[in-house]
Design a protein around this motif. Structure first.
Motif: not given
Lengths: 282, 282, 282, 282
Positions: B13-22, B40-58
């Motif tokens: 659905q719209p907004g997933i990447v926006a929410a996660v990246s925010e 399928d952007p219209d009602g399909g399944s969405f998959f996301l993998r992000i590798e990230f590094e926190c700058q502060r101790e987390s």
């Protein structure tokens, strides 16, 4: 349809994806495909390509204008492309027609999402083929003695057809830096060797002399350094001691055809980003 | 270091990447690598993998807690993994040791980012090799008559070593559904054919009988349907009429080794998402 | 020129090569290329293909007659072919024309040493293409309800053009055993999967459903067992989770084209020997 | 067993195969495998490799003596090898051990029909591995300042073990022409690029800089021209823009291992004939 691609290069820093995806969300855009790459999240270069579909009727100029402030904030080198606005291609060819033939087939089969606008050659050999597919054909004599005049005529044809991208489909003439300046990172060549091996003339003969066990082909953007431009795609085929230079040529043609086609398709789909002397393929 | 991976599956659905990246932007995280795919952007399944590094101790738990509301909003099936928390692997092996040998080399060379915790076999053949690399070895006899008792012991060993993932590196025994239940999409097998060709026993002999010109290997997650689980990776090697079944086996071992290693590396790097009976490889 | 090929299959025993090469030496023949293979020198089957050039004007019938006693002595199944006597090919095609296009292109380029005598189709789609290359085109309606009548007409056309070999270049109809009997090991099919995976209909759809990571194509001689005939050549191309069934088809077409062409070239050069349900490729 | 190989190079002319096969027939030899190649039947060079089995107890010297007159008649450069008399190999290695590991594994698995007699290194890194497999290890310091002394010691070790063939399994020192003279076409190197691309030092770094899409490895006989000797085998692996130089190295090691192993196996099976600066692989 309201389908777009946005392709972005900028210095990497936190917040880019957040800003772009927030922007798209507000546009009520569906993200069809998204690819990103960073050379180094800490001070490197960041690349992003998103293909999206706006749900409401949208206006390209309005989209561009709306995006402008984000682009400025992140110092983006960017481009918004409406998918239905196909790139206009010119194919330059000489006497060897196998790459042109492949392009025409794929074009006719609907596998090349571009507008094949014109075929240019310094020989007449391709005329029949061009005409059979209904593509305008321009014969412009060219050799090293009349290079300037030839390029003047070629540029005039390119202008006439509003060409975006030039495909050198085994066009055996060297283009001058002056010509290249008009189409920076928009001239795609197919070189009949696995670069950087066998730069320059007669690569199959030299591959035969060297006794290699694989022959290759390389598609790259043309720069003023001969065969040194950013590589888009390469592939190889196995050969053996029984293969003469003529056999290498024959096998090599198959590799050339498929390598050039893949490079062209990625280019017209805006999947290739040039970074320095390399390419990022999304 | 404060390096993480988040892997997400959810309805598109719209907004997933926006929410996660925010979210990541607010965490002051650098995105190292991000991959996404939608059926399928219209009602399909969405998959996301992000590798990230926190700058502060987390703190992993804090991150998870903070992310919870986004996950709930988008009905996410998700997992947050701290990169330095390596997966614990058990390798099950029988008498053919080539895959185990490859795993041990790559492990020792630092190319397999996991904790190879234990080797289990129904034979003694692998003991010397395991001990040479300092990996605990457990001999647990197994055959179809003592399957339950064998699996009871195996599960006990897996528990003892807190195993996340089981690698069947040419382990020639069938595992029961009861066993598999404990490790859904966490048991990786290497099958010595190009599936779905030659499901079941003696694939090289059958490939020889059929006169194929390529032999293959397939790495897949194990399900209760024999050789029908989600395919992670496949590859092939060319053979010819001179190759007997023994030659196919010998060449095939090379393919098995490289296919299993690629599948394992992708799995331990959380690059494989199972969707229905298929895999998405990021 | 006086160039010939002799292709021999016989029970292996000492002295075969000595006898054949002595015969050629007496004929003052230059051996251009020679390949041999034995399944087992002790009681197995022996295969030999020699391409040679007679220095003097020679007569095929005389050569055959002279060779007769050697052939009889070693119980040879053999064939002498004058290289300049090209095989006559018929190409059967349906609505998908990519394989036919490749064949025509290679034929026109002089890379297919055969006489492409006729194109037969149950549809009209290929007519323009056939005519553009100046090859006779016969439209013979065919479907499972009129199979007998269709095959009667097809055989009549094959007879009219004295066809040696039939190429099924994505001809989607099944041929009856009665038809096949006329062209034993002389009908070459391209199947759009890596056999024996996905025998039968809709292989790309099934490959997509199964989630394979490689798709393939197989060229084989047609027998009355569907997709079970002797395999001549196979190849594959890598695909990934982003590829839909339509993408597999598009990529697959490239594999089909090259696999069928290689199989055809080997066949018309008499490099393929069928032995049981397998092929020896010289 | 009484199994032999005869490998022949000579000027091509009619009657060679007839003479050799007649000779073998009289020896009551079964031909197991035979390969031949001519650069040109009319005045070119002819190459023949036959593997045969004598039915009666035979004597190598007697066979050689008997063959002498045929060899003289056709001006043959030839060699008769009893298959059970394995070649004695020395492996030279430096600090990168992946090729050595592959060799040891294949050797132990019975897939390398040779006698791996000694491992020589200018570092101590390989000692443990050598000893684990029970192969004598000699540490001989070497660098460009002490080249002569190093080579004196190396030659002494080679003599001590009666070495036939030297494998440079990522041995990073240059050998002098004086050293090479002792082992003409008997020193096999693995170069970590697709030659002739990236001759010399640091090929992976240079491949990364150039932005190639495929990386390769080349196994060749060593001559006094650096990386210019006859190529035995080459292969490649696909890489992409995400791969750093370190990734190319890691992937490249897999290619190096398999390319060197194939070259070694062909060499020890006498399947490689050097002709000028090329190889014929039977």
């Amino acid at each position: 349809e309201n389908r777009y691609r946005i392709v972005i290069s900028c210095p990497d820093q936190p917040g880019i994806v957040a800003a772009v995806s927030e922007f798209l969300y507000k546009q009520k855009a569906n993200i069809m495909e998204s690819n990103q790459y960073t050379t180094d999240p800490d001070g490197g270069s960041f690349f992003l390509r998103i293909e999206f579909e706006c749900q409401r009727e949208s206006d390209t100029h309005q989209l561009e204008e709306d995006f402008q402030s984000i682009a400025a904030h992140f110092q983006m080198d960017w481009q918004l492309v409406r998918v239905r606005d196909l790139k206009k291609l010119a194919v330059f060819v000489s006497k060897e027609l196998h790459c042109l033939q492949e392009i025409l087939w794929e074009y006719q089969s609907g596998n090349l999402m571009a507008d094949l606008a014109v075929i240019v050659s310094n020989h007449e050999d391709a005329r029949d083929l061009a005409e059979a597919y209904g593509i305008p054909f321009h014969h412009i004599p060219a050799n090293k003695d009349i290079r300037q005049e030839a390029e003047r005529q070629q540029l005039s044809v390119l202008k006439q057809y509003q060409i975006d991208t030039v495909i050198l489909a085994r066009y055996m003439q060297i283009l001058t830096p002056a010509f290249l300046e008009n189409y920076k990172n928009k001239i795609i060549n197919i070189h009949h060797s696995f670069l950087p091996a066998f730069i320059g003339a007669k690569p199959y003969e030299r591959a035969f002399e060297r006794g290699v066990k694989l022959i290759g082909a390389t598609s790259h953007y043309v720069t003023s350094d001969l065969d040194e431009g950013p590589i888009i795609e390469q592939d190889i085929h196995r050969v053996n001691h029984k293969d003469k230079a003529a056999d290498l040529k024959r096998v090599g043609r198959l590799v050339e055809r498929s390598v050039l086609m893949r490079a062209m398709k990625w280019h017209v789909d805006d999947r290739v980003i040039v970074f320095g002397n390399k390419t990022i393929i999304f």
